[in-house]
Structures are given as structure tokens and as C-alpha cells.
Design a protein around this motif. Structure first.
Motif, PDB file in Angstrom:
ATOM      1  N   SER A  44      -7.249  12.245   8.557  1.00 58.65           N
ATOM      2  CA  SER A  44      -6.110  11.507   8.029  1.00 58.65           C
ATOM      3  C   SER A  44      -5.175  11.127   9.160  1.00 58.65           C
ATOM      4  CB  SER A  44      -5.352  12.337   6.990  1.00 58.65           C
ATOM      5  OG  SER A  44      -4.604  13.371   7.612  1.00 58.65           O
ATOM      6  N   SER A  45      -4.398  10.092   8.944  1.00 60.25           N
ATOM      7  CA  SER A  45      -3.415   9.680   9.944  1.00 60.25           C
ATOM      8  C   SER A  45      -2.221  10.620   9.955  1.00 60.25           C
ATOM      9  CB  SER A  45      -2.943   8.243   9.652  1.00 60.25           C
ATOM     10  OG  SER A  45      -2.323   8.167   8.385  1.00 60.25           O
ATOM     11  N   TYR A  46      -1.990  11.306   8.854  1.00 58.26           N
ATOM     12  CA  TYR A  46      -0.787  12.143   8.755  1.00 58.26           C
ATOM     13  C   TYR A  46      -0.951  13.464   9.496  1.00 58.26           C
ATOM     14  CZ  TYR A  46       3.554  13.877   6.782  1.00 58.26           C
ATOM     15  OH  TYR A  46       4.836  14.338   6.635  1.00 58.26           O
ATOM     16  N   SER A  47      -2.142  14.065   9.437  1.00 56.41           N
ATOM     17  CA  SER A  47      -2.307  15.404  10.003  1.00 56.41           C
ATOM     18  C   SER A  47      -3.243  15.468  11.202  1.00 56.41           C
ATOM     19  CB  SER A  47      -2.818  16.369   8.923  1.00 56.41           C
ATOM     20  OG  SER A  47      -4.058  15.928   8.400  1.00 56.41           O
ATOM     21  N   LYS A  49      -4.866  14.628  14.888  1.00 56.17           N
ATOM     22  CA  LYS A  49      -4.286  14.346  16.196  1.00 56.17           C
ATOM     23  C   LYS A  49      -5.336  13.706  17.106  1.00 56.17           C
ATOM     24  CE  LYS A  49      -0.629  16.672  14.882  1.00 56.17           C
ATOM     25  NZ  LYS A  49       0.627  15.958  14.503  1.00 56.17           N
ATOM     26  N   LYS A  85       0.679   7.586  12.610  1.00 56.47           N
ATOM     27  CA  LYS A  85       1.079   7.715  11.216  1.00 56.47           C
ATOM     28  C   LYS A  85       2.325   6.874  10.959  1.00 56.47           C
ATOM     29  CE  LYS A  85       3.784  11.958  11.929  1.00 56.47           C
ATOM     30  NZ  LYS A  85       3.917  13.390  11.529  1.00 56.47           N
ATOM     31  N   GLY A  87       4.812   7.819   8.724  1.00 49.72           N
ATOM     32  CA  GLY A  87       5.975   8.701   8.633  1.00 49.72           C
ATOM     33  C   GLY A  87       7.109   8.025   7.889  1.00 49.72           C
ATOM     34  N   ALA A  95      -0.405   2.602   9.406  1.00 54.22           N
ATOM     35  CA  ALA A  95      -1.133   3.686  10.048  1.00 54.22           C
ATOM     36  C   ALA A  95      -2.403   3.140  10.697  1.00 54.22           C
ATOM     37  CB  ALA A  95      -1.484   4.754   9.026  1.00 54.22           C
ATOM     38  N   SER A 138       3.246  -0.448   2.967  1.00 52.47           N
ATOM     39  CA  SER A 138       3.632   0.021   1.630  1.00 52.47           C
ATOM     40  C   SER A 138       4.293  -1.067   0.811  1.00 52.47           C
ATOM     41  CB  SER A 138       4.582   1.225   1.739  1.00 52.47           C
ATOM     42  OG  SER A 138       5.764   0.870   2.428  1.00 52.47           O
ATOM     43  N   GLU A 176       0.790   4.643  -1.083  1.00 52.16           N
ATOM     44  CA  GLU A 176       0.754   5.541   0.063  1.00 52.16           C
ATOM     45  C   GLU A 176       0.172   4.798   1.267  1.00 52.16           C
ATOM     46  OE1 GLU A 176       1.065   7.861   2.738  1.00 52.16           O
ATOM     47  OE2 GLU A 176       1.628   8.900   0.877  1.00 52.16           O
ATOM     48  N   GLU A 178      -0.360   6.009   4.389  1.00 50.75           N
ATOM     49  CA  GLU A 178      -1.136   6.812   5.324  1.00 50.75           C
ATOM     50  C   GLU A 178      -2.634   6.710   5.032  1.00 50.75           C
ATOM     51  OE1 GLU A 178       0.213   8.016   7.855  1.00 50.75           O
ATOM     52  OE2 GLU A 178       2.334   8.304   7.351  1.00 50.75           O
ATOM     53  N   TYR A 180      -6.264   8.432   4.589  1.00 51.09           N
ATOM     54  CA  TYR A 180      -6.887   9.714   4.272  1.00 51.09           C
ATOM     55  C   TYR A 180      -8.308   9.461   3.802  1.00 51.09           C
ATOM     56  CZ  TYR A 180      -8.165  14.066   2.053  1.00 51.09           C
ATOM     57  OH  TYR A 180      -8.842  15.221   1.712  1.00 51.09           O
TER      58      TYR A 180
END
Length: 417
Positions: A44-47, A49, A85, A87, A95, A138, A176, A178, A180
Motif C-alpha cells: 500500500s502507499s500508506y504503509s 516504504k 502517499k 496523507g 498516491a 479524491s 480513498e 491511497e 492498497y
């Protein structure tokens, strides 16, 4: 002497023609060839790295002289090159995620260095360009475009001031943005450099074929199958391109094991949920399907497989057939892949646009059921009289070789809970 050698050579040729063919010599696969991988872990782009390790399984191998180089399930590893991300949206409006696969790990040999990048994410709303996955804004949604147009109503009809607040109240949530992709997501990869395979051990072909007498019998039987489904109004719809041999329980178990989901019945509630998913750019995993008939009968099963987009999904319908083959029931099916959806005010529902390459979808269904361990034997039975180019009830073009994939099912394990 020459005559003696000629006889020996002839006998050797006859003998070898009945033997399994040796894999062709192939030192490397050129760049540009595509193959398919299934993620073995979520990203995912959120978590995630940059540098994060990524693992997948090859589900459709690169080919050398028309033969697969790696067996299904071979591990492929890589890492995340870059990730951004959204954010709070101060630095990035969308993202992005870039993954490169670096090595293939055969079970019985050393690791093989590779360089492969993502070309497409199956059934995803995201776009891929130069190996980078780009998410959505979004605010770049159907309802946002509609809201901006509603504002112009106030210039011409001041009495319509209540419509905009009411509309925003009805759809207060934005999609959403982001990225995933869960474990099980299918990726189409392209080799960015040639792949050395001189030392790779080619997989022995798995014997999933019917024997010759059965194939001849199936060739005759398939010619009696109806070729097209129809709408309730009598228009030609999809092409019958699959036949399953097995019990109702085996069909149910096979598609569940392969990760497919059944379809909800069409109703006001499901229609509203479908509209909401469309406006918020979400998936509806059990979205309803339009009614189609086969020889006047409604379908017994609806199955579909999606990711994060209502507009993109693999789906099929299955009908029980009056035929019995070797004591087992026969089921007929038509499979297509949706690649777009529009809300038709004239029809009062969604119109899905399908990928014209329906043979690719047919093979994907067989591949998924085979990967789940639910296929005993399979055979593509030809239908020479089937036209190669057709059109469905909504005007989408279809292309096919006319064959029906006949799949004999077996009991298989249910998916992990």
C-alpha cells in the motif's frame, strides 16, 4: 551400409516421435515479453516504504519457443523503488507506487536475476505508466463533476438553491485516494531486460488433457451446445465459451476456492449500493448482474472477481444443461471481462462494456480454477462454425476462436478462512 543406417534412422525417428519432446534450447528471453504474477503479500502507499521487500508467485510463466519456462507457483521477489502517499494532501495530490521484481527463485535451482516492471494491475481503478502505479484524486469523481455542473443551475434557476446542499449531504464521503493491493492481487509484468534462462529447469507439462477418445466425443457434443445467450428481450448477448463437468457442489466449491464471489440479486437496495460504489470509485464485490437466458432459462450461478473498481471485473453466468457426460452433469457458461461502466438514464441501470478478447477471459477462468487445485482435466473443443467477430446486446464487439473450454472439476479444498 547406407541402407542399414537409413533404416535405423527411420526407426529412431518413429520412436522419438512418440516420446515427450525435450525443451528447446533457449539461453535467454528477450525484454518486452509479458507474464503474470499474483501478490503473496499486501502492499500500500500508506504503509509501505521504499526498499520494502515484495514477494509474488508466477501464475503465467514467460515463454521460450512457445513453452513455459517456470512452473506455476514459482516465487518471484522484488522491492518497492518509490512510494508517495497522499496523507493530508499537502505534498502529493495522488498516491504513486513503483515496484521492480529482481529475481526468480526456482524450487530446484539457483536464483535467476531479472528486471521486470508492472504493466497493469488486474481490475484496478489505478493507471500504470512506465512501471509506476498512479492513484486517483479524491476529488476526481463522477459526483464531483456533477456537483460542479449543478452550481451553474443557480445562475439560471435561483429556486434550485436547495439541490446542491442536498446532493453534498447525500454524498459526503470522498473516495480513498491511497493505493492498497491485498494479497492475491494479479499483476501483469513486462521484462525490462532480457531474462537469462540457460540453466533453468523447464517444468514437465502437467497432464490435464482428456484422452483421445474423450476429446473426439467432446468435439461432437460441443457442436450441439447453444452458441449464444440472450437478453430477456431476445437479443443476442454473450458467447457460450465454457462447459463444466461436475456436481453443483463442485462448481460452488471450485469458484469459492479460487476467490470468486457470487452475485447479489437485483433490487432497489443493490441498485443504490451500485450507484454509491460508482460515485465513490469503489468496488462492489457482489454486484448484481443483468439477466441473461440460455435456451429460455435463467442462469443457476453468477460468479465474479474484482479488485477496487465497480467498472472492472471478471464475471460469468452458469446454466445447467440437459446433457450428462459419463454419468456427470454438464453446465454451460459464458465469461466476459468488464472494462468500463456507464450509468444509462434511458435503461435505468448500468451498462457495462466488455473486453472484446473473450478467449483471454475464458483462459483466465480455467487458470484460476486450476491454481485452486479444482481442475481434473481440461480441453478446448473447437466450433468451426462460430463467427470470429460478433457483437453483444449493448453493442460491444467480441472476438473469439470459437472454442469451448471443457473443464472436468474435482473436489478441492475451500479457501483459508
Amino acid at each position: 551400409m547406407n541402407s542399414h543406417h537409413s533404416i535405423l534412422a527411420f526407426l529412431a525417428l518413429c520412436f522419438c516421435s512418440s516420446c515427450p519432446q525435450a525443451a528447446p534450447a533457449c539461453d535467454q528471453i528477450p525484454s518486452g515479453q509479458t507474464f503474470r504474477v499474483r501478490l503473496a503479500q499486501p502492499v500500500s502507499s500508506y504503509s509501505s516504504k521504499a526498499g520494502t521487500f515484495v514477494r509474488g508467485l508466477i501464475i503465467e510463466s514467460p515463454q521460450c519457443d512457445g513453452l513455459s519456462v517456470f512452473p506455476t507457483g514459482t516465487v518471484i521477489e522484488g522491492h518497492i523503488i518509490s512510494v508517495h502517499k497522499v496523507g493530508l494532501g499537502f505534498r502529493h495530490e495522488i498516491a504513486t507506487l513503483e515496484i521492480q521484481f529482481d529475481q526468480i527463485l526456482p524450487d530446484d535451482g539457483p536464483a535467476i536475476e531479472t528486471r521486470a516492471r508492472i504493466l497493469e494491475v488486474d481490475n484496478a481503478r489505478e493507471k500504470v505508466k512506465n512501471g509506476v502505479i498512479y492513484g486517483i484524486r479524491s476529488t476526481n469523481t463522477p459526483q464531483d463533476h456533477l456537483t460542479s455542473r449543478m452550481a451553474y443551475l443557480l445562475m439560471w434557476y435561483p429556486g434550485s438553491y436547495w439541490i446542491l446542499p442536498a446532493y453534498r449531504a447525500a454524498f459526503p464521503v470522498l473516495p480513498e485516494p491511497e493505493l492498497y493491493f491485498p494479497s492475491g492481487t494479479d499483476l501483469l509484468l513486462r521484462l525490462a531486460a532480457s531474462l537469462p534462462v540457460a540453466n533453468a529447469t523447464r517444468p514437465a507439462p502437467e497432464n490435464l488433457e482428456f484422452d483421445q477418445p474423450d476429446r473426439e466425443d467432446l468435439d461432437r457434443k460441443v457442436l450441439s451446445f447453444p452458441q449464444r445467450t440472450s437478453t430477456p428481450q431476445g437479443w443476442d448477448a454473450d458467447v457460450v465459451n465454457l462447459a463444466f463437468i461436475g456436481s453443483r457442489e463442485q462448481i460452488d466449491g471450485a469458484f469459492k476456492a479460487a476467490g470468486w464471489k457470487s452475485s447479489d440479486t437485483m433490487s432497489t437496495r443493490t441498485a443504490l449500493r451500485e450507484i454509491r460504489s460508482f460515485l465513490l470509485l469503489r468496488n462492489y464485490p457482489r454486484g448484481p448482474m443483468s439477466n441473461q437466458l440460455l435456451t429460455g432459462q435463467a442462469s443457476d450461478f453468477h460468479w465474479q472477481k474484482g479488485l477496487d473498481s465497480l467498472s472492472r471485473r471478471d464475471h460469468l453466468r452458469i446454466w445447467s444443461a440437459p446433457e450428462i457426460w459419463q454419468g456427470q452433469p454438464v453446465w454451460l457458461s459464458s465469461s466476459t471481462r468488464d472494462i468500463g461502466a456507464t450509468l444509462s438514464l434511458r435503461r435505468g441501470n448500468f451498462v457495462h462494456h466488455v473486453d472484446l478478447a473473450i478467449d483471454t477471459e475464458r483462459e483466465k477462468v480455467v487458470r484460476d480454477l486450476t491454481l485452486a487445485g479444482c481442475v481434473e482435466t481440461v480441453y478446448n473443443a473447437p466450433r468451426p462454425e462460430m463467427p470470429p467477430s460478433l457483437e453483444n446486446a449493448t453493442g460491444s464487439a467480441l472476438q473469439t476462436d470459437g472454442a469451448v473450454a471443457v473443464v472436468r472439476l474435482k473436489d478441492c479444498d475451500p479457501p483459508d478462512s
